[in-house]
Design a protein around this motif. Structure first.
Motif, short mmCIF file in Angstrom:
data_model
loop_
_atom_site.label_atom_id
_atom_site.label_comp_id
_atom_site.label_asym_id
_atom_site.label_seq_id
_atom_site.Cartn_x
_atom_site.Cartn_y
_atom_site.Cartn_z
N ASN A 198 -19.16 -22.44 61.92
CA ASN A 198 -18.84 -23.61 61.08
C ASN A 198 -17.34 -23.75 60.95
O ASN A 198 -16.65 -22.75 60.71
CB ASN A 198 -19.40 -23.39 59.67
N LEU A 199 -16.86 -24.98 61.05
CA LEU A 199 -15.43 -25.20 60.76
C LEU A 199 -15.29 -25.40 59.26
O LEU A 199 -15.98 -26.22 58.68
CB LEU A 199 -14.94 -26.47 61.47
N GLU A 200 -14.40 -24.61 58.63
CA GLU A 200 -14.23 -24.73 57.18
C GLU A 200 -13.71 -26.12 56.84
O GLU A 200 -14.02 -26.66 55.81
CB GLU A 200 -13.25 -23.68 56.70
N ASN A 201 -12.88 -26.69 57.74
CA ASN A 201 -12.34 -28.03 57.49
C ASN A 201 -12.18 -28.74 58.83
O ASN A 201 -11.37 -28.35 59.66
CB ASN A 201 -10.98 -27.88 56.81
N GLU A 202 -13.04 -29.76 59.06
CA GLU A 202 -13.10 -30.44 60.35
C GLU A 202 -11.74 -30.94 60.81
O GLU A 202 -11.41 -30.89 61.98
CB GLU A 202 -14.04 -31.66 60.25
N ASP A 203 -10.97 -31.50 59.86
CA ASP A 203 -9.74 -32.19 60.26
C ASP A 203 -8.65 -31.22 60.63
O ASP A 203 -7.84 -31.47 61.51
CB ASP A 203 -9.25 -33.09 59.11
N ASP A 204 -8.61 -30.08 59.98
CA ASP A 204 -7.50 -29.19 60.25
C ASP A 204 -7.99 -27.75 60.45
O ASP A 204 -7.86 -26.90 59.58
CB ASP A 204 -6.50 -29.24 59.09
N PRO A 205 -8.59 -27.49 61.62
CA PRO A 205 -9.15 -26.14 61.83
C PRO A 205 -8.09 -25.05 61.84
O PRO A 205 -8.37 -23.91 61.50
CB PRO A 205 -9.81 -26.26 63.20
N PHE A 206 -6.88 -25.41 62.16
CA PHE A 206 -5.85 -24.36 62.26
C PHE A 206 -5.53 -23.78 60.90
O PHE A 206 -5.20 -22.62 60.77
CB PHE A 206 -4.58 -24.93 62.92
N LEU A 207 -5.65 -24.60 59.87
CA LEU A 207 -5.28 -24.14 58.54
C LEU A 207 -6.41 -23.36 57.88
O LEU A 207 -6.18 -22.34 57.26
CB LEU A 207 -4.94 -25.36 57.67
N HIS A 208 -7.66 -23.83 58.06
CA HIS A 208 -8.75 -23.24 57.28
C HIS A 208 -9.59 -22.23 58.05
O HIS A 208 -10.14 -21.33 57.50
CB HIS A 208 -9.64 -24.36 56.75
N GLY A 209 -9.78 -22.43 59.34
CA GLY A 209 -10.47 -21.39 60.11
C GLY A 209 -11.94 -21.70 60.38
O GLY A 209 -12.47 -22.74 60.02
N ILE A 210 -12.58 -20.72 61.03
CA ILE A 210 -13.97 -20.85 61.48
C ILE A 210 -14.81 -19.77 60.80
O ILE A 210 -14.41 -18.60 60.75
CB ILE A 210 -14.05 -20.59 63.00
N LYS A 211 -15.96 -20.16 60.28
CA LYS A 211 -16.85 -19.15 59.66
C LYS A 211 -18.00 -18.86 60.63
O LYS A 211 -18.65 -19.75 61.14
CB LYS A 211 -17.39 -19.73 58.35
N TYR A 212 -18.25 -17.57 60.88
CA TYR A 212 -19.32 -17.13 61.78
C TYR A 212 -20.46 -16.58 60.93
O TYR A 212 -20.23 -15.80 60.01
CB TYR A 212 -18.78 -16.05 62.72
N THR A 213 -21.69 -17.05 61.19
CA THR A 213 -22.85 -16.54 60.44
C THR A 213 -23.92 -16.09 61.43
O THR A 213 -24.24 -16.81 62.37
CB THR A 213 -23.44 -17.68 59.56
#
Ligand SMILES: Nc1ncnc2c1ncn2[C@@H]1O[C@H](COP(=O)(O)OP(=O)(O)OP(=O)(O)O)[C@@H](O)[C@H]1O
Ligand SMILES: Nc1ncnc2c1ncn2[C@@H]1O[C@H](COP(=O)(O)OP(=O)(O)OP(=O)(O)O)[C@@H](O)[C@H]1O
Ligand SMILES: [Mg+2]
Ligand SMILES: [Mg+2]
Lengths: 161, 176, 176, 161
Positions: free
Chosen positions: C38-53
């Motif tokens: 999941n992208l924590e924030n679609e618009d700015d992935p570089f700032l918020h990151g990716i969550k793996y489940t």
């Protein structure tokens, strides 16, 4: 003395009241990945007073059994772990630690409520130094014991002297 | 405080080599390895610290960082058992400490634990002065748990969605 | 930069569930587990990151920290193989990744690696679009290495005080 | 393509010139604790240009074979690792990295000296992204891949995109 058996009630992946044991002088705990072996060690560590962060939880409520994420949010749930310890002379001593619905925890020796200092004092008198934890090795920690730097080793020795 | 610390240090450093040798001796290397503790600064141990060195049989490096994964595990267990002999707790709980060990080292470590836990040593202080202890060991390797006296099998009960256990007393069913 | 990143993310998140299912399916759980990114924030992935489940079969927790040692290892390998399928390197080198795995999971992982490495898949892009790769795997467990095509045995030559190796081609001596 | 064989000369615990291989599509490396299995992975990582800190050394000289601590201090020692790579078409390509007595390192493709940029460029053209290292898992690292936090995961994806 030695650990005779454990009684878990809604602790981590153990639902309801379950008795585990009897434990002998050398007992192996086996089972597939994710079955609940490390949770058993967490139960023993919890009843001895080891802090929650070491048991893969952020707060005591994480240690109460839940079927899924939704159930975790429900309030009013309780859990306890009881360790039945056999003294050198053969008589039994029961240590019980309970997680209250409020989120705190309660300690009992046999069926008497006691505060942490008395509980810990009794454990120390049996040679169980919870603060030093020189008798517990959690999953994945063993190699790091040999790589401790000189200051850390001094710290470890300080706690047991 | 200094006196207590030095008492602990002297006891542990006098026994660490013997325990490390017990864990590393084998048919091909009957003497085992060498292990010792050094105080970086005798006068003020609190400031400078303790250096631990373990050298497996046939190896001559003093730098612990050069050891392999399995060699580090054996050195760590030797230190742990030496510390225990100064402040013996009644039991030990070990969670998959054998993960990095090859079959030979698993047999040595399991044998050592069995010698400290079973056959009555728990009651008597054996001649070396280190006392016995009850052991509860989590392991995935059958070469480890077939040395135990009892086995607790943990399984997941998927109908109920939780863990359950069964206990077996191995001493009753061991072949004579 | 954003475009390249999203291309990688979309490819990997479309394949991770299939690979995780391949690694977790068994006789009792033919469907396997569930895994997603999941992208924590679609618009700015570089700032918020990716969550793996990753959720193993029969488990319903979304928090990866709750997984056991073995469950985390399987989840990590699924992520690794998914990332590889986007940027396939010609080979993989794995050092004792099976340390925390029980025998069932060792067989599943070794089987998966064998299916990606042997029997000509390296040449052809199989239907799912993930290519094969050469594997060099260090392991202490015989249930892992008996699935390999060749074995390099490393031993310590104590006369010379150094390491030496021997290579065996298993395909020649496998029983039919 | 694939790795055909390795040629090590005085690298870590491998004394003198040793050829290791041939490697097949799926090769297992086995042996007792401390034999030199992880050192073999370090040799492959070294010849691909992975930095020394990841190979359990602080400087390149630590990676040169020594019998004991005294020998380590001697100067003028050399070492190299050569990786023989088979291209899809069947022809061979040799990557060699040498540790010089001065403490620096030298790169060669076949028998031509090249700088790091050309060496790395050739590896990238084969799909070997040393910087991303998404194809190397060092001992003990596997579990930590699943516990990376969201920002670290983004970083990992950035390196391969
Ligand atoms: N509060 C809880 N309620 C229910 N289940 C829980 C709870 N906390 C943890 N779990 C479950 O316990 C499982 C982990 O168990 P544990 O770590 O004991 O496994 P293990 O037997 O040690 O496995 P491994 O061999 O892989 O180390 C997780 O899958 C998790 O879902
Ligand atoms: N420069 C060097 N010269 C000689 N020997 C070295 C050098 N560097 C490391 N070694 C030796 O290599 C050994 C470690 O090897 P390695 O880590 O490859 O073992 P391993 O086979 O992976 O073992 P394990 O199964 O325990 O992980 C150490 O005992 C160390 O003494
Ligand atoms: Mg566990
Ligand atoms: Mg290794």
């Amino acid at each position: 003395g030695k650990i005779l058996r454990l009684e878990l009630n809604n602790f981590k992946s153990y639902k309801g009241l379950q008795t585990i044991g009897p434990f002998s002088d050398f007992t192996a705990v086996i089972g597939p990945n994710g079955a609940g072996k490390s949770n058993l060690m967490d139960a023993i560590s919890f009843v001895l007073g080891v802090r929650t962060g070491q048991l893969r939880g952020t707060q005591l409520r994480d240690l109460i059994y839940a079927f899924d994420d939704r159930e975790k949010e429900q309030s009013g749930r309780r859990a306890f772990v009881r360790l039945v310890y056999q003294l050198a002379g053969g008589s039994e001593l029961r240590f019980t630690r309970t997680i209250l619905p409020s989120g705190g925890s309660e300690y009992q020796i046999d069926s008497r409520n006691v505060n942490w200092d008395e509980y810990n004092g009794k454990l120390r008198s049996l040679g169980i130094l919870v603060k030093a934890r020189n008798f517990l090795v959690f999953q994945g920690d063993v190699e790091s014991i040999a790589s401790k730097n000189p200051k850390e080793l001094t710290g470890l020795l300080e706690q047991i002297s | 405080r200094y006196k207590l610390f030095m008492e602990a240090f002297n006891h542990i450093s006098s026994i660490i080599d013997r325990i490390y040798k017990q864990l590393t001796k084998s048919g091909t290397h009957p003497l085992g390895g060498t292990a010792y503790l050094n105080l970086e600064n005798e006068d003020d141990p609190f400031l400078h610290g303790i250096k631990y060195t373990a050298m497996p049989p046939t190896k001559r490096f003093r730098d612990m960082e050069q050891l392999s994964g399995g060699e580090k595990t054996v050195a760590a267990l030797a230190l742990l058992f030496s510390i225990h002999s100064y402040r013996p707790s009644p039991f030990f709980i070990l969670d998959e400490v054998d993960a990095a060990l090859d079959n030979l080292n698993v047999a040595k470590v399991a044998g050592f634990i069995r010698s400290k836990s079973c056959d009555g040593t728990r009651a008597s202080q054996d001649s070396e002065g280190s006392s016995g202890f009850q052991s509860i060991v989590i392991s995935l390797k059958d070469s480890f748990y077939d040395k135990a006296e009892a086995v607790v099998g943990v399984y997941r009960d998927s109908d109920k969605g939780c863990s359950s256990t069964l206990t077996f007393d191995l001493t009753k069913c061991q072949e004579s």
